[in-house]
Design an enzyme around this catalytic site. Structure first.
Site, PDB file in Angstrom:
ATOM      1  CD1 TRP A 168      -1.720  -2.565   1.871  1.00 25.73           C
ATOM      2  CD2 TRP A 168      -3.083  -1.132   0.520  1.00 25.73           C
ATOM      3  NE1 TRP A 168      -2.656  -3.087   1.274  1.00 25.73           N
ATOM      4  CE2 TRP A 168      -3.874  -2.394   0.449  1.00 25.73           C
ATOM      5  CE3 TRP A 168      -3.820  -0.171  -0.373  1.00 25.73           C
ATOM      6  CZ2 TRP A 168      -4.973  -2.914  -0.129  1.00 25.73           C
ATOM      7  CZ3 TRP A 168      -4.990  -0.873  -0.919  1.00 25.73           C
ATOM      8  CH2 TRP A 168      -5.751  -2.031  -0.728  1.00 25.73           C
ATOM      9  CE  LYS A 203     -10.078   0.255  -1.310  1.00 26.56           C
ATOM     10  NZ  LYS A 203     -10.736   1.083  -0.069  1.00 26.56           N
ATOM     11  CG  ASP A 424     -33.333  -0.620 -12.763  1.00 25.26           C
ATOM     12  OD1 ASP A 424     -34.711  -0.865 -12.760  1.00 25.26           O
ATOM     13  OD2 ASP A 424     -32.930   0.341 -12.579  1.00 25.26           O
ATOM     14  CD  GLU A 479     -38.024  -0.769 -14.202  1.00 31.21           C
ATOM     15  OE1 GLU A 479     -38.324  -1.221 -13.200  1.00 31.21           O
ATOM     16  OE2 GLU A 479     -36.955  -0.182 -14.195  1.00 31.21           O
TER      17      GLU A 479
END
Length: 778
Positions: A168, A203, A424, A479
């Site tokens: 990290w 990350k 959606d 939808e």
């Protein structure tokens, strides 16, 4: 994710005010690609020239499409020349529906915007298919013994990659930024050992203009996990690259696209009968055989895209390229899809491109530090935030957002072999008001005005064009509650390009009747109108109830009908109470008439086929993170002494009837009788004659029904059969011979406008289907 309850009339004609949407400037495109233009619009002649040149360059090249391949020209363009020709003539959607003429400027303008963006993508990215391969450039990829990591973050001042692999500490893994705002890093392998070990945490660390550093999950991450058993915690990005010999290899070919989709909507996590999160493997081995047994041809999987908040039902997506880790690994999801294919089932993914989770630590929203929209995934200010959903809204006109979302679609099709999508929240995308506090009346100006989000419409046109081209047997469902005309017409015709739209007004109508009207108050004219209230030139998927109707705060239809009696009066060893008898009868009738008359396909939510009681509630802080209502009680339908099996048997028979006669794909739909006094509806679909008797008490002997063809008719399906929990009042061996009606060639003299008729028995609160017996051949 339902917004409102109204539907557009069937090709309704309303006088509308002309709405013109002019092409907007493309500042972000000019900035990213350093273009120099005097204006935004392209002359059609220049477009034709550029398209022709590009088609000649790419003719014959191949692209991957799962286990299929096709020429890029099939995408970029078997149709490009036709599209250009269409842009100079009247759009076909207007020829099909002349009432759209007053909005021709709007429709032509949005179509030209689509063509313009297609041309730009072709010129600068090598075509739409290549543009949608962003996952081979962004995120983590392997090139020549190195791991290459790229991230789009033009607002960042500095960037590093951090994770388990470097303790990290990103000081040794500084990234470089190019002219388009893309940060990149090349990390050589260490001999035979990969630079980053499969399964380790990673990350993206970047510095904002204020000098602060931020850690975020990479936008294109392929897997993200949370500490086991910890609900509500932030997720970690996982570097996913298993050794080649351990990667799942698909074994079964994709099934062909069904003529009429019979969709089983399912949530893998809540598919266990135990109060826990079920796995992809468990769903594949235990639930898929049930779906096949009930004669569905399509599975629609909800909540596949990673969402850190389980209670969002999968609609607050945090990681768009990652599968939900709660139910297993990417390879285990591939096993599920492959197993479905082996059973002949298409698999759709519920894709959420209408919005994104507002989570900062583990969601795409974490990349937004208040920068301009051209440097962000989202619109800025109020336009970029959905107040009701507490989520972020994409800037659909942004070049890199289009790359991200289009690549996301191709990723799910090619990497996971999904057969299509259920998009959606399309209503939220189509309009700046997102459908909030809107009751769509069917006035065309509601669809084509300054309220229309044309950027989103053009994105959907691009998406449908892409998906249909890379996999021709795909199924794409929207939808949308608004009923926007042209939504389900082909892009080349000037439409948005979906195959089907969900008929979202139908369940709302049933809820209105079940909650507020006695049996005697049911209006069959109103019910029939609601079932037929759709544009006949655009296909719909009908459903009586989906997940929306059984979420916490509401009840399933079976529970609305029978309530607490489902707990103690469902045994076949005791006489059914009047409530149970009525409930099971109407449950069958409601679902079947919705299927038979409501659309061109049918959808059922997991468990509703056997009348699952109670409601759905996901573990959340408000219920103490309980899974008590986040499961399916399969033991109810598996218990031979319970009446749930009767509703399940009828569901199976409904689908089998469609397989046998293919009536949902027939253009022959005719309602010949709506008898309000006797509570009877008679209609024909395909070659079948349907009769529904909604009267709570009256059974009619010798009831006369009209039909088209003369001959002999017999029962094809009977809800009153004892196999389905009925009273067995109809003799299935009886042959019904027709009688001619009226004067041949004069319909007005016929019975209910039909040239023939026959007599039958119509029991109370039941439905029957009759088929014409083929004539014997010598």
């Amino acid at each position: 994710m339902q917004i409102s309850s109204s539907e557009a009339p069937v090709i309704a004609s309303f006088p509308g005010i002309e709405a013109l949407v002019l092409p907007g400037t493309r500042r972000e495109l000019a900035s990213l690609h350093k273009l120099r233009r005097g204006r935004t619009g392209f002359l059609l002649a220049n477009m034709a020239c550029n398209f022709t040149q590009r088609v000649e360059e790419i003719q014959g090249l191949k692209i991957s499409s799962g286990r299929k391949s096709l020429t890029i020209s099939a995408l970029e363009s078997a149709t490009l020349h036709q599209q250009i020709e269409k842009a100079t003539s009247r759009l076909k959607v207007i020829e099909i529906d002349p009432t759209l003429t007053s909005h021709e400027d709007h429709l032509v303008s949005r179509y030209n915007l689509f063509l313009q963006r297609m041309q730009e993508i072709e010129e600068y990215e090598g075509g739409l298919a290549n543009f949608a391969l962003g996952y081979k450039k962004f995120g983590f990829n392997r090139e020549d013994g190195c791991i290459i990591y790229r991230e789009w973050a033009p607002f960042a001042q500095a960037a590093q990659l951090v994770g388990d692999f470097n303790g990290w500490n990103g000081s040794g893994h500084q990234m470089e930024k190019d002219q388009f705002g893309v940060w990149s890093l090349q990390i050589p392998d260490q001999g035979e050992k990969p630079a980053i070990v499969h399964g380790s945490k990673v990350k993206f660390r970047f510095q904002g203009k204020n000098g602060s550093w931020y850690d975020r999950i990479p936008a294109w991450i392929k897997w993200a996990t949370v500490q086991a058993g910890k609900m509500g915690a932030a997720y970690d990005g996982i570097y996913w690259e298993p050794p080649a010999e351990k990667r799942y290899k698909f074994r079964h070919p994709r099934p062909s696209k069904p003529t009429a989709p019979l969709i089983y909507e399912a949530h893998v996590g809540m598919s266990s009968k135990e109060p826990r999160v079920a796995s992809y493997v468990e769903f594949a081995d235990q639930v898929l055989p049930r779906i096949k047994e009930n004669n569905y041809n399509t599975v629609q999987l909800m909540a596949v895209m990673e969402h850190s908040y389980y209670g969002s039902f999968g609609y607050h997506v945090t990681n768009f390229f990652a599968v939900s880790s709660r139910s297993g690994t990417p390879d285990e999801l591939k096993y599920l899809i492959d197993k479905a294919h082996s059973l002949g089932l298409q698999v759709l993914i519920d894709v959420v491109h209408s919005h994104a989770s507002s989570n900062v630590e583990d969601g795409l929203n974490g990349f937004d530090l208040g920068q301009s929209s051209q440097d962000s995934y989202f619109y800025t200010g109020e336009r970029g935030y959905h107040k009701l959903w507490d989520s972020r809204l994409f800037n659909y006109n942004n070049w890199e957002v289009q790359r991200f979302l289009l690549s996301n679609l191709r990723w799910w099709i090619e990497e996971y072999q999904f057969d299509g999508f259920r998009f959606d929240g399309v209503t939220s995308m189509l309009y700046h008001h997102h459908g909030i506090n809107m009751s769509f009346s069917g006035n065309y100006r509601e669809y084509f005005s300054e309220a229309t989000n044309v950027d989103a419409v053009v994105y959907l046109m691009l998406a449908n064009e892409l998906v249909h081209a890379i996999y021709s047997d795909c199924t794409i469902v929207a939808e949308d509650v608004s009923g926007m005309p042209t939504l389900c017409r082909a892009v080349i015709e000037g439409g948005v390009g979906f195959d089907h739209r969900l008929a979202m007004g139908i369940p709302d109508k049933w809820i209105q009747y079940l909650k507020h009207k006695s049996d005697e108050e049911w209006s069959l004219n109103d019910i029939t109108y609601s079932l037929l209230n759709r544009r006949v030139t655009e296909k719909c998927i009908a459903y009586a109830e989906s997940h929306d109707q059984s979420l916490v705060g509401d009840k399933t239809f079976a529970f609305l009908l029978m309530d607490k009696e489902m707990y103690y009066n469902m045994s076949v060893f005791q006489e059914a109470s009047s409530i149970i008898q009525r409930g099971i009868s109407l449950h069958k009738m409601i679902h079947f008439i919705t299927m038979a008359l409501g659309g061109d396909g049918y959808l059922n939510f997991m468990g509703n086929e056997f009348g699952h009681p109670e409601w759905v509630d996901f573990p959340r802080e408000g219920n103490g993170w309980s899974h008590d209502k986040c499961l399916r009680q399969w033991d109810l339908v598996d218990s031979d002494h319970l009446r749930y099996k009767h509703m399940n048997n009828f569901d199976k028979a409904m689908n089998l009837l469609e397989q046998r006669f293919g009536f949902l794909s027939s253009t022959n739909v005719l309602v010949s009788c709506i008898d309000e006094s006797n509570k009877i509806i008679v209609f024909e679909r395909g070659s079948l004659v349907f009769i529904f008797n909604f009267h709570p008490l009256n059974t009619y002997s010798g009831y006369k029904v009209g039909c088209n063809l003369p001959g002999k008719y017999k029962v094809a399906l009977d809800s009153d059969s004892q196999d389905f929990g009925g009273l067995g009042r109809v003799d299935h061996e009886v042959e019904h011979f027709t009688s001619p009606e009226g004067v041949p060639g004069k319909p007005e003299t016929n019975f209910n406008n039909r040239p023939n008729s026959f007599l039958l028995l119509s029991p109370s609160q039941s439905c029957q289907v009759y088929y014409k017996v083929p004539e014997a051949t010598n």
